[in-house]
Design a protein around this motif. Structure first.
Motif, PDB file in Angstrom:
ATOM      1  N   VAL A 132      -4.255   6.057   3.407  1.00 52.08           N
ATOM      2  CA  VAL A 132      -5.097   4.888   3.630  1.00 52.08           C
ATOM      3  C   VAL A 132      -5.604   4.915   5.071  1.00 52.08           C
ATOM      4  O   VAL A 132      -4.809   5.038   6.008  1.00 52.08           O
ATOM      5  CB  VAL A 132      -4.346   3.561   3.377  1.00 52.08           C
ATOM      6  CG1 VAL A 132      -5.262   2.367   3.627  1.00 52.08           C
ATOM      7  CG2 VAL A 132      -3.788   3.519   1.967  1.00 52.08           C
TER       8      VAL A 132
ATOM      9  N   LEU B 294      -0.103   2.186   8.628  1.00 51.69           N
ATOM     10  CA  LEU B 294      -0.629   2.544   7.313  1.00 51.69           C
ATOM     11  C   LEU B 294      -0.089   3.881   6.819  1.00 51.69           C
ATOM     12  O   LEU B 294       0.136   4.802   7.615  1.00 51.69           O
ATOM     13  CB  LEU B 294      -2.157   2.620   7.357  1.00 51.69           C
ATOM     14  CG  LEU B 294      -2.927   1.303   7.437  1.00 51.69           C
ATOM     15  CD1 LEU B 294      -4.405   1.590   7.699  1.00 51.69           C
ATOM     16  CD2 LEU B 294      -2.752   0.485   6.161  1.00 51.69           C
TER      17      LEU B 294
ATOM     18  N   LEU C  83       0.829  -1.209   0.000  1.00 57.48           N
ATOM     19  CA  LEU C  83       0.000   0.000   0.000  1.00 57.48           C
ATOM     20  C   LEU C  83       0.864   1.260   0.000  1.00 57.48           C
ATOM     21  O   LEU C  83       0.523   2.260  -0.635  1.00 57.48           O
ATOM     22  CB  LEU C  83      -0.913   0.006   1.233  1.00 57.48           C
ATOM     23  CG  LEU C  83      -2.074  -0.993   1.233  1.00 57.48           C
ATOM     24  CD1 LEU C  83      -2.786  -0.973   2.579  1.00 57.48           C
ATOM     25  CD2 LEU C  83      -3.054  -0.702   0.113  1.00 57.48           C
TER      26      LEU C  83
ATOM     27  N   SER D 149      -8.020  -7.777  -1.332  1.00 60.15           N
ATOM     28  CA  SER D 149      -7.446  -6.663  -0.563  1.00 60.15           C
ATOM     29  C   SER D 149      -6.241  -7.105   0.260  1.00 60.15           C
ATOM     30  O   SER D 149      -5.512  -6.275   0.803  1.00 60.15           O
ATOM     31  CB  SER D 149      -8.497  -6.048   0.360  1.00 60.15           C
ATOM     32  OG  SER D 149      -8.889  -6.944   1.386  1.00 60.15           O
TER      33      SER D 149
ATOM     34  N   VAL E 281      -9.342   5.522   0.163  1.00 55.38           N
ATOM     35  CA  VAL E 281      -9.002   4.125   0.433  1.00 55.38           C
ATOM     36  C   VAL E 281      -9.113   3.837   1.930  1.00 55.38           C
ATOM     37  O   VAL E 281      -8.537   4.551   2.753  1.00 55.38           O
ATOM     38  CB  VAL E 281      -7.582   3.783  -0.054  1.00 55.38           C
ATOM     39  CG1 VAL E 281      -7.292   2.287   0.134  1.00 55.38           C
ATOM     40  CG2 VAL E 281      -7.399   4.180  -1.518  1.00 55.38           C
TER      41      VAL E 281
ATOM     42  N   VAL F  57      -7.616  -0.177  -6.650  1.00 54.86           N
ATOM     43  CA  VAL F  57      -7.697   1.227  -6.242  1.00 54.86           C
ATOM     44  C   VAL F  57      -7.542   2.144  -7.457  1.00 54.86           C
ATOM     45  O   VAL F  57      -8.226   3.168  -7.575  1.00 54.86           O
ATOM     46  CB  VAL F  57      -6.616   1.545  -5.194  1.00 54.86           C
ATOM     47  CG1 VAL F  57      -6.518   3.058  -4.944  1.00 54.86           C
ATOM     48  CG2 VAL F  57      -6.902   0.814  -3.884  1.00 54.86           C
TER      49      VAL F  57
ATOM     50  N   LEU G   1      -0.938   4.806  -5.239  1.00 57.01           N
ATOM     51  CA  LEU G   1      -2.390   4.803  -5.199  1.00 57.01           C
ATOM     52  C   LEU G   1      -2.927   6.096  -5.796  1.00 57.01           C
ATOM     53  O   LEU G   1      -2.412   7.178  -5.514  1.00 57.01           O
ATOM     54  CB  LEU G   1      -2.883   4.669  -3.751  1.00 57.01           C
ATOM     55  CG  LEU G   1      -2.396   3.454  -2.954  1.00 57.01           C
ATOM     56  CD1 LEU G   1      -2.959   3.488  -1.541  1.00 57.01           C
ATOM     57  CD2 LEU G   1      -2.777   2.152  -3.655  1.00 57.01           C
TER      58      LEU G   1
END
Length: 267
Positions: free
Chosen positions: A75, A71, A44, A251, A55, A260, A49
């Motif tokens: 996100v 994270l 991620l 995911s 997200v 995404v 992204l």
């Protein structure tokens, strides 16, 4: 100058859709440990992204605070469930207040597994949505029909009944993302075609239009959940009433990045 009416209609529909920020949620369900969470956080973070997509990842409760600390800033973490009370003798449950207390602002409610495995009624789901909103959480509210209900021609009856119960507890729809997830297409490898998904999304938006007016209906985000993958997400994202996805197994994998980014369309 001649104007192509079909092109004008298409452009208008696209502009309306663009006013709703695309949303992709990942539901990890009862999966993950600290090692695998580190791996998910890595892909991620590497992304990249699409910055125009919101997200959110649904994390097992025991790892919520840990995951939030890891994270990337683009996100957000979400709880996968919450109860309808702030505290009390409800062994094993978590409250929206506790979710807020660890710095998490989202919760998934009414997922098909909560309804069909754990027996949550429309009324209980609605009460949980109402309480979560009162506390200040954002809610991913899930609805959807089982295979036998679809085959019996009861899709509209079921999803309208479910959203009707939820709507009675919602004052501000900007705090709610509606996830349509046909139960027959979750974890089965089956996916509604883009046209099948769009048909239900369109009917839901028309339901909102009847209840709340066209302006409000055009602002509500309705996302699709049902075996979404990196392979099928681009075609689903093209539909004018599909505003994103609630993604299960994919995911947990790097292909989530592709999902995404699936709304990046060329004219």
């Amino acid at each position: 100058m001649r104007v192509c009416l079909s092109c004008s209609f298409s452009l208008g529909s696209q502009l309306v859709k663009m006013s709703r920020k695309f949303f992709v949620g990942g539901n990890w369900k009862m999966n993950g440990d600290k090692k695998s969470i580190e791996e998910i956080v890595k892909f991620l973070t590497c992304g990249p992204l699409d910055p125009n997509v919101e997200v959110v990842v649904g994390v097992p409760a025991i790892y919520l605070e840990y995951t939030k600390s890891k994270l990337p800033g683009n996100v957000a973490a979400s709880a996968q469930n919450a109860y309808k009370e702030p505290k009390g003798a409800f062994t094993g449950e978590i409250s929206p207040c506790q979710i807020k207390d660890v710095g998490v602002n989202w919760v998934i409610l009414g997922h098909s597994e909560r309804r069909n495995v754990f027996g949550e009624s429309d009324e209980l789901v609605a009460d949980k949505v109402g309480h979560a909103l009162e506390v200040g959480l954002f809610v991913i509210a899930c609805i959807g029909e089982k295979l036998e209900e679809r085959e019996a021609g009861k899709t509209e009856e079921v999803v309208f009944r479910q959203i009707e119960a939820i709507s009675k507890k919602v004052c501000d729809w900007s705090k709610v993302v509606v996830a349509y997830e046909p139960v027959w297409a979750i974890g089965t490898g089956k996916t509604a075609t883009p046209q099948q998904a769009q048909e239900v999304h369109c009917k839901l938006r028309n339901w909102f239009k009847t209840k709340l007016g066209d302006c409000a209906a055009q602002k509500i985000r309705i996302i699709y959940g049902g075996s979404v993958t990196g392979e099928n997400s681009k075609d689903l994202a093209k539909e004018k009433d599909i505003d994103g996805f609630l993604v299960g197994g994919a995911s947990l994998k790097p292909e989530f990045v592709d999902i995404v980014n699936s709304n990046k369309q060329t004219c």
